[in-house]
Design a protein around this motif. Sequence first.
Motif, PDB file in Angstrom:
ATOM      1  N   ARG A 198      -9.462 -14.995   4.133  1.00  0.00           N
ATOM      2  CA  ARG A 198      -8.807 -16.323   4.088  1.00  0.00           C
ATOM      3  C   ARG A 198      -9.122 -17.077   5.249  1.00  0.00           C
ATOM      4  NH1 ARG A 198      -5.941 -13.179  -0.166  1.00  0.00           N
ATOM      5  NH2 ARG A 198      -4.831 -12.047   1.271  1.00  0.00           N
ATOM      6  N   GLU A 199      -8.562 -16.346   6.386  1.00  0.00           N
ATOM      7  CA  GLU A 199      -9.127 -17.034   7.586  1.00  0.00           C
ATOM      8  C   GLU A 199     -10.589 -17.503   7.905  1.00  0.00           C
ATOM      9  OE1 GLU A 199      -5.819 -14.204   9.992  1.00  0.00           O
ATOM     10  OE2 GLU A 199      -7.980 -14.220  10.652  1.00  0.00           O
ATOM     11  N   SER A 200     -11.461 -16.458   7.606  1.00  0.00           N
ATOM     12  CA  SER A 200     -12.772 -16.842   8.067  1.00  0.00           C
ATOM     13  C   SER A 200     -13.637 -17.657   7.013  1.00  0.00           C
ATOM     14  CB  SER A 200     -13.511 -15.506   8.013  1.00  0.00           C
ATOM     15  OG  SER A 200     -13.729 -14.732   6.930  1.00  0.00           O
ATOM     16  N   LEU A 201     -13.066 -17.652   5.550  1.00  0.00           N
ATOM     17  CA  LEU A 201     -13.661 -18.525   4.893  1.00  0.00           C
ATOM     18  C   LEU A 201     -13.224 -19.930   4.585  1.00  0.00           C
ATOM     19  CD1 LEU A 201     -14.413 -16.345   1.566  1.00  0.00           C
ATOM     20  CD2 LEU A 201     -15.858 -16.818   3.598  1.00  0.00           C
ATOM     21  N   GLY A 202     -12.028 -20.131   5.188  1.00  0.00           N
ATOM     22  CA  GLY A 202     -11.394 -21.342   5.339  1.00  0.00           C
ATOM     23  C   GLY A 202     -10.990 -21.932   4.014  1.00  0.00           C
ATOM     24  N   GLN A 203     -10.579 -23.283   3.909  1.00  0.00           N
ATOM     25  CA  GLN A 203     -10.140 -23.723   2.619  1.00  0.00           C
ATOM     26  C   GLN A 203     -10.954 -24.629   1.907  1.00  0.00           C
ATOM     27  OE1 GLN A 203      -6.547 -24.383   2.097  1.00  0.00           O
ATOM     28  NE2 GLN A 203      -6.354 -22.961   4.063  1.00  0.00           N
ATOM     29  N   GLY A 204     -10.906 -24.007   0.525  1.00  0.00           N
ATOM     30  CA  GLY A 204     -12.035 -24.821  -0.523  1.00  0.00           C
ATOM     31  C   GLY A 204     -13.498 -24.166  -0.446  1.00  0.00           C
ATOM     32  N   GLY A 205     -13.940 -24.550  -1.390  1.00  0.00           N
ATOM     33  CA  GLY A 205     -15.754 -24.162  -1.783  1.00  0.00           C
ATOM     34  C   GLY A 205     -15.702 -22.797  -2.064  1.00  0.00           C
ATOM     35  N   TRP A 206     -14.631 -21.888  -2.179  1.00  0.00           N
ATOM     36  CA  TRP A 206     -14.925 -20.482  -2.484  1.00  0.00           C
ATOM     37  C   TRP A 206     -13.662 -20.117  -3.584  1.00  0.00           C
ATOM     38  CZ3 TRP A 206     -11.369 -16.758  -0.777  1.00  0.00           C
ATOM     39  CH2 TRP A 206     -10.385 -17.437   0.183  1.00  0.00           C
ATOM     40  N   PHE A 207     -13.798 -19.156  -4.271  1.00  0.00           N
ATOM     41  CA  PHE A 207     -12.730 -18.805  -5.275  1.00  0.00           C
ATOM     42  C   PHE A 207     -12.295 -17.272  -5.095  1.00  0.00           C
ATOM     43  CE2 PHE A 207     -10.864 -17.490  -9.339  1.00  0.00           C
ATOM     44  CZ  PHE A 207      -9.886 -18.186  -9.371  1.00  0.00           C
ATOM     45  N   ASP A 208     -11.229 -17.224  -4.849  1.00  0.00           N
ATOM     46  CA  ASP A 208     -10.177 -15.957  -4.575  1.00  0.00           C
ATOM     47  C   ASP A 208     -10.280 -15.040  -5.833  1.00  0.00           C
ATOM     48  OD1 ASP A 208      -8.869 -13.898  -3.446  1.00  0.00           O
ATOM     49  OD2 ASP A 208      -7.334 -15.125  -2.404  1.00  0.00           O
ATOM     50  N   PHE A 209     -11.010 -13.840  -5.943  1.00  0.00           N
ATOM     51  CA  PHE A 209     -10.682 -12.964  -6.760  1.00  0.00           C
ATOM     52  C   PHE A 209      -9.944 -11.723  -6.541  1.00  0.00           C
ATOM     53  CE2 PHE A 209     -14.039 -14.213 -10.167  1.00  0.00           C
ATOM     54  CZ  PHE A 209     -14.626 -15.139  -9.601  1.00  0.00           C
ATOM     55  N   ALA A 210      -9.322 -11.839  -5.580  1.00  0.00           N
ATOM     56  CA  ALA A 210      -8.333 -10.711  -5.164  1.00  0.00           C
ATOM     57  C   ALA A 210      -7.427 -10.556  -6.238  1.00  0.00           C
ATOM     58  CB  ALA A 210      -7.477 -11.029  -3.963  1.00  0.00           C
ATOM     59  N   THR A 211      -7.072  -9.050  -6.201  1.00  0.00           N
ATOM     60  CA  THR A 211      -6.268  -8.394  -7.303  1.00  0.00           C
ATOM     61  C   THR A 211      -4.835  -9.491  -7.421  1.00  0.00           C
ATOM     62  OG1 THR A 211      -6.802  -6.510  -6.679  1.00  0.00           O
ATOM     63  CG2 THR A 211      -4.862  -6.533  -8.049  1.00  0.00           C
ATOM     64  N   LEU A 212      -4.705  -9.883  -8.848  1.00  0.00           N
ATOM     65  CA  LEU A 212      -3.543 -10.679  -9.234  1.00  0.00           C
ATOM     66  C   LEU A 212      -3.578 -12.042  -8.812  1.00  0.00           C
ATOM     67  CD1 LEU A 212      -0.948  -7.807  -9.630  1.00  0.00           C
ATOM     68  CD2 LEU A 212      -2.218  -8.857 -11.436  1.00  0.00           C
ATOM     69  N   ARG A 213      -4.747 -12.633  -8.043  1.00  0.00           N
ATOM     70  CA  ARG A 213      -4.421 -13.833  -7.402  1.00  0.00           C
ATOM     71  C   ARG A 213      -5.059 -14.949  -8.345  1.00  0.00           C
ATOM     72  NH1 ARG A 213      -2.954 -14.816  -1.857  1.00  0.00           N
ATOM     73  NH2 ARG A 213      -2.277 -12.982  -1.167  1.00  0.00           N
ATOM     74  N   GLU A 214      -5.651 -14.461  -9.343  1.00  0.00           N
ATOM     75  CA  GLU A 214      -6.338 -15.280 -10.541  1.00  0.00           C
ATOM     76  C   GLU A 214      -5.720 -14.469 -11.824  1.00  0.00           C
ATOM     77  OE1 GLU A 214      -8.993 -14.505 -12.552  1.00  0.00           O
ATOM     78  OE2 GLU A 214      -8.595 -12.595 -11.576  1.00  0.00           O
ATOM     79  N   PRO A 215      -5.705 -15.238 -12.875  1.00  0.00           N
ATOM     80  CA  PRO A 215      -5.233 -14.483 -13.924  1.00  0.00           C
ATOM     81  C   PRO A 215      -5.991 -13.795 -14.954  1.00  0.00           C
ATOM     82  CG  PRO A 215      -4.892 -16.996 -14.381  1.00  0.00           C
ATOM     83  CD  PRO A 215      -6.037 -16.805 -12.978  1.00  0.00           C
ATOM     84  N   PHE A 216      -7.399 -13.525 -14.671  1.00  0.00           N
ATOM     85  CA  PHE A 216      -8.193 -13.148 -15.620  1.00  0.00           C
ATOM     86  C   PHE A 216      -8.829 -11.823 -15.514  1.00  0.00           C
ATOM     87  CE2 PHE A 216      -8.060 -17.636 -16.700  1.00  0.00           C
ATOM     88  CZ  PHE A 216      -7.755 -17.410 -17.818  1.00  0.00           C
ATOM     89  N   ARG A 217      -8.506 -11.122 -14.088  1.00  0.00           N
ATOM     90  CA  ARG A 217      -9.133  -9.644 -13.939  1.00  0.00           C
ATOM     91  C   ARG A 217      -8.007  -8.808 -14.793  1.00  0.00           C
ATOM     92  NH1 ARG A 217      -9.676  -8.281  -7.633  1.00  0.00           N
ATOM     93  NH2 ARG A 217      -9.771  -6.247  -8.529  1.00  0.00           N
ATOM     94  N   ILE A 218      -6.973  -9.144 -14.771  1.00  0.00           N
ATOM     95  CA  ILE A 218      -5.872  -8.621 -15.863  1.00  0.00           C
ATOM     96  C   ILE A 218      -6.169  -8.636 -17.183  1.00  0.00           C
ATOM     97  CG2 ILE A 218      -4.036 -10.439 -15.840  1.00  0.00           C
ATOM     98  CD1 ILE A 218      -2.085  -8.039 -15.590  1.00  0.00           C
ATOM     99  N   GLU A 219      -6.726  -9.635 -17.651  1.00  0.00           N
ATOM    100  CA  GLU A 219      -6.981  -9.665 -18.999  1.00  0.00           C
ATOM    101  C   GLU A 219      -8.220  -8.625 -19.486  1.00  0.00           C
ATOM    102  OE1 GLU A 219      -5.420 -11.830 -21.423  1.00  0.00           O
ATOM    103  OE2 GLU A 219      -4.232 -11.119 -19.842  1.00  0.00           O
ATOM    104  N   GLY A 220      -9.065  -8.580 -18.462  1.00  0.00           N
ATOM    105  CA  GLY A 220     -10.047  -7.487 -18.519  1.00  0.00           C
ATOM    106  C   GLY A 220      -9.530  -6.076 -18.651  1.00  0.00           C
TER     107      GLY A 220
END
Lengths: 397, 397
Positions: A195-217
């Motif tokens: 989170r520090e090195s990629l900065g704000q925006g322009g990328w999407f965070d797939f970390a565990t439970l930080r988005e709702p769809f890995r759990i759907e899989g």
Amino acid sequence: MRILGPAPSCLDRLECSLCTAVRPFGPEPAGLCTCGAPLLARYRLDEVRKALHREDLRGRIASLWRYAEILPGVTPVTLGEGFTPLLPASRLGRELGLHGLLIKDESVNPTGSFKARGMSVAVSVAAAQGVRVAATPSAGNAGSALAAYGARAGLQVQLFLPETTPRPFVLEARRLGARVRLVPGSIADAGRVMRESLGQGGWFDFATLREPFRIEGKKTMGYELAEQCGFELPEVVIYPTGGGTGLIGMWKAFDEMEALGWVGGRRPRMIVVQAEGCAPIVRAFERGADRALPWPNPETAASGLRVPGSLGDFLILKAVRESGGTALAVADREMMEGSARLARHEGIDACPEGGATLAALLHLKQEGKVGADERIVLFNTGTGLKYFDAGPGIEPG
Amino acid sequence: MRILGPAPSCLDRLECSLCTAVRPFGPEPAGLCTCGAPLLARYRLDEVRKALHREDLRGRIASLWRYAEILPGVTPVTLGEGFTPLLPASRLGRELGLHGLLIKDESVNPTGSFKARGMSVAVSVAAAQGVRVAATPSAGNAGSALAAYGARAGLQVQLFLPETTPRPFVLEARRLGARVRLVPGSIADAGRVMRESLGQGGWFDFATLREPFRIEGKKTMGYELAEQCGFELPEVVIYPTGGGTGLIGMWKAFDEMEALGWVGGRRPRMIVVQAEGCAPIVRAFERGADRALPWPNPETAASGLRVPGSLGDFLILKAVRESGGTALAVADREMMEGSARLARHEGIDACPEGGATLAALLHLKQEGKVGADERIVLFNTGTGLKYFDAGPGIEPG
């Protein structure tokens, strides 16, 4: 040709797992709720109940996308993940006097682990939403899975792995075109550096439970257990728990299937297994706490269990308690013995996390917590191939 | 619970592939014909034709044992092998201007390769016949597969591998309880050492084509291609060929399916790919010969292609010619580039043998031998995980 198009999804909305705030599922990628807790996908189950009978599943594609109605309605980015075998462990069962012993073998997924499930669904959604750069911290397998599905979707993939991650994981992810940065410390430190090195925006965070769809899989493991057991859920599920997405996901699947009328109210006892050197959920369970404190200095050779804290701790603890299950920690030595036994007696080259489930079973048996005729499912979450490259490992004489 | 019992097999007899002598399938394990050529299993196809319609396959178990009628009638020793995904390679296809490009991904089999198919069926038969000690020379993947299925069936497993076999194969087989002996030279030398050191009797030889049932497992790749393509066989199949069991097996499957009325007479053009450093079939094909001479000093990093000769050479050459196909050799560098491209563009971490099929396709395209809209199937026969442990490999910058 059986190429699956967009699915007849009944996805309705996203809902916070803690404050129950609702937000629509739309063209913008979704992260955490504003309250900081994970969002969960909710479906129009009444509609599914009418449109889809459990017998209709028969003959559908042999991947998790067979459950299209209760997955997001996007074009699947798929490598054939899921619908893994539920194997009787007859030889081991006879030795242990446990006649309903089963192994859900997740090692035959693409990239050799259960992480393929979550990443297939999450990448499918993200790609449909126009995400171009995918990033995640990972203990290894999630990173490789994101690298594979990201490559297939044409995304740029940035991984942040603990520097202790076994080398085969790193090489695999790089072969799949990901940029891999090794970070001192645990997966939590890797997440911070990301989170520090990629900065704000322009990328999407797939970390565990930080988005709702890995759990759907991941929840499809619960659907498959039901389908493969003729919709009579097994009595015991033993699950190696790092971030815990799979356990939370299976519990969600059981809720959904009960609402659909596919299963009754009887649920498996959910057993959390962690490593003695990193057991935040076990400690919280034993203390009767609703949340788990971060584990300081996590240490275990099972990289997938070297997870000091989970955003879904409260969901894991709730599921385990509601199920009448338990949480226990095993030593690394026991895990390795468990892996070796699964390999030599059942022909399954299990990762240490898979071995941990057998180690846990031995404890439960000794304590009289499992019955001789109960159906007990051990989850082998990944292949042993990525672990035992250089070290003395569990090599026989 | 979906546990498969003994199958309603229509196996009738064993028949020599060369002299057509017939022997019954019985309680004694069968090796080669007395004339030295491989035996093939023959079925009462008229009976299958009446009992089983191709539509009946729908909804059967997602493993190769779904084709029970045309497999031996024994209790399966199974780890969920087969019924692997046939994946569209859309991104790569667009780049190459080939719009029907498909990948049959065999890396998601147990032990990460197509060898699981043959060993599941052969070990099932041998275990039913009372075999206690299983032995084979192997380039790596066949050994690991025999180790796994042997462990599951409670057999003792003895493997003889070339000393150049990448270390992950050796460690995997040992984890699975096999005794592994490393032998100087090629797989042919390993076979000789095996037969010398194990002596006469007391063990069973699972070497390629030396018993009739590995090919029965491998032929299911042909049945799956048909089923997954709606019983309209693809136009081109590109297959990395060491011992060639898979190619012979698929051709046998096409014969059987034509007799069953499941497919018409149109067959795929079968393309044999070998390594420039070991190309006995390619040389024989180019010379118009019916048999292939052993290749002296075979050299290639693709251990599965480092096979100087095959007992089934005449069957491979016949199938390729009858199909209107061809045979070609590619350089190791091209294979590695092929693997890298499959990984980075399609998310499939292919073994060098899988990469070789893409390398071959580039040649065929340049020579105008494949059409832009033909369905072309590349066989990725195994995972890349076992190859790239130590060397510089194909690591990206």
